[in-house]
Design a protein around this motif. Structure first.
Motif, short mmCIF file in Angstrom:
data_model
loop_
_atom_site.label_atom_id
_atom_site.label_comp_id
_atom_site.label_asym_id
_atom_site.label_seq_id
_atom_site.Cartn_x
_atom_site.Cartn_y
_atom_site.Cartn_z
N LEU A 91 22.29 -51.19 8.27
CA LEU A 91 23.33 -50.17 8.33
C LEU A 91 23.74 -49.70 6.94
CD1 LEU A 91 25.57 -51.47 11.24
CD2 LEU A 91 23.99 -49.52 11.26
N SER A 92 23.84 -50.62 5.99
CA SER A 92 24.21 -50.21 4.64
C SER A 92 23.11 -49.36 4.00
CB SER A 92 24.52 -51.43 3.76
OG SER A 92 23.36 -52.17 3.49
N GLN A 93 21.86 -49.67 4.30
CA GLN A 93 20.75 -48.87 3.78
C GLN A 93 20.75 -47.47 4.39
OE1 GLN A 93 20.24 -50.64 1.15
NE2 GLN A 93 18.04 -50.36 1.27
N ILE A 94 21.06 -47.38 5.66
CA ILE A 94 21.14 -46.08 6.32
C ILE A 94 22.27 -45.26 5.73
CG2 ILE A 94 21.69 -44.93 8.51
CD1 ILE A 94 20.14 -47.25 9.90
N ARG A 122 24.16 -40.84 2.15
CA ARG A 122 24.87 -40.38 0.95
C ARG A 122 23.91 -39.69 0.00
NH1 ARG A 122 27.45 -45.36 1.47
NH2 ARG A 122 26.04 -46.28 -0.05
N TYR A 123 22.71 -40.25 -0.15
CA TYR A 123 21.69 -39.66 -1.01
C TYR A 123 21.33 -38.25 -0.53
CZ TYR A 123 16.93 -38.61 -2.51
OH TYR A 123 15.82 -37.98 -2.99
N ARG A 124 21.04 -38.11 0.77
CA ARG A 124 20.65 -36.81 1.31
C ARG A 124 21.79 -35.79 1.18
NH1 ARG A 124 16.50 -35.07 0.75
NH2 ARG A 124 17.03 -33.45 2.21
N GLU A 125 23.02 -36.23 1.41
CA GLU A 125 24.18 -35.34 1.28
C GLU A 125 24.31 -34.84 -0.16
OE1 GLU A 125 27.75 -33.32 2.28
OE2 GLU A 125 26.27 -34.25 3.58
N GLU A 153 23.96 -30.95 -1.31
CA GLU A 153 25.05 -30.24 -1.97
C GLU A 153 24.63 -29.71 -3.34
OE1 GLU A 153 28.18 -29.51 -0.91
OE2 GLU A 153 27.63 -30.30 1.05
N LEU A 154 23.96 -30.54 -4.13
CA LEU A 154 23.56 -30.09 -5.46
C LEU A 154 22.46 -29.03 -5.39
CD1 LEU A 154 23.60 -33.44 -7.47
CD2 LEU A 154 25.26 -31.58 -7.57
N SER A 155 21.60 -29.12 -4.42
CA SER A 155 20.52 -28.15 -4.29
C SER A 155 21.03 -26.76 -3.93
CB SER A 155 19.51 -28.61 -3.24
OG SER A 155 18.87 -29.78 -3.66
N HIS A 156 22.17 -26.69 -3.30
CA HIS A 156 22.73 -25.39 -2.93
C HIS A 156 23.41 -24.69 -4.11
CE1 HIS A 156 22.17 -26.70 1.25
NE2 HIS A 156 22.07 -25.41 1.48
N LEU A 157 23.64 -25.40 -5.20
CA LEU A 157 24.27 -24.79 -6.37
C LEU A 157 23.24 -23.97 -7.14
CD1 LEU A 157 26.41 -27.78 -7.70
CD2 LEU A 157 27.17 -25.85 -6.29
N SER A 158 23.71 -22.94 -7.81
CA SER A 158 22.82 -22.14 -8.65
C SER A 158 22.55 -22.90 -9.95
CB SER A 158 23.47 -20.79 -8.96
OG SER A 158 24.58 -20.96 -9.83
N ASP A 159 21.56 -22.45 -10.68
CA ASP A 159 21.25 -23.08 -11.96
C ASP A 159 22.44 -22.98 -12.92
OD1 ASP A 159 18.73 -23.87 -11.16
OD2 ASP A 159 17.73 -22.11 -12.01
N ARG A 160 23.15 -21.90 -12.86
CA ARG A 160 24.31 -21.73 -13.73
C ARG A 160 25.42 -22.73 -13.36
NH1 ARG A 160 27.00 -16.73 -16.46
NH2 ARG A 160 28.98 -17.71 -17.02
N GLU A 161 25.66 -22.89 -12.05
CA GLU A 161 26.67 -23.85 -11.61
C GLU A 161 26.28 -25.27 -12.01
OE1 GLU A 161 28.50 -21.73 -7.65
OE2 GLU A 161 26.47 -22.57 -7.54
N ALA A 185 24.20 -42.78 -4.53
CA ALA A 185 24.07 -43.55 -3.29
C ALA A 185 24.11 -45.04 -3.56
CB ALA A 185 22.79 -43.18 -2.56
N ALA A 186 23.52 -45.48 -4.66
CA ALA A 186 23.48 -46.91 -4.98
C ALA A 186 24.85 -47.42 -5.45
CB ALA A 186 22.44 -47.17 -6.07
N ALA A 187 25.62 -46.56 -6.09
CA ALA A 187 26.91 -46.97 -6.65
C ALA A 187 27.99 -47.10 -5.58
CB ALA A 187 27.35 -45.99 -7.71
#
Length: 52
Positions: free
Chosen positions: A7-10, A15-18, A22-30, A49-51
């Motif tokens: 469960l902790s790995q899932i 968290r990793y995928r989220e 989120e970061l992938s939707h930002l523009s290069d400038r953002e 995700a690891a932290a």
């Protein structure tokens, strides 16, 4: 104990995928405003995700 580990790995993977999503939707400038280059997204998401 094994179920708790799975469960902790899932949760970590979710968290990793989220973070990647989120970061992938930002523009290069953002991303630049945050001090991130697009190539660092995977690294940042894995550390995030690891932290947690």
């Amino acid at each position: 104990m094994f179920v708790t580990y799975i469960l902790s790995q899932i949760r970590a993977y979710m968290r990793y995928r989220e973070t990647v999503r989120e970061l992938s939707h930002l523009s290069d400038r953002e991303l630049n405003d945050l001090g991130i280059v697009r190539n660092d997204i995977d690294y940042i998401a894995r550390n995030s995700a690891a932290a947690a």
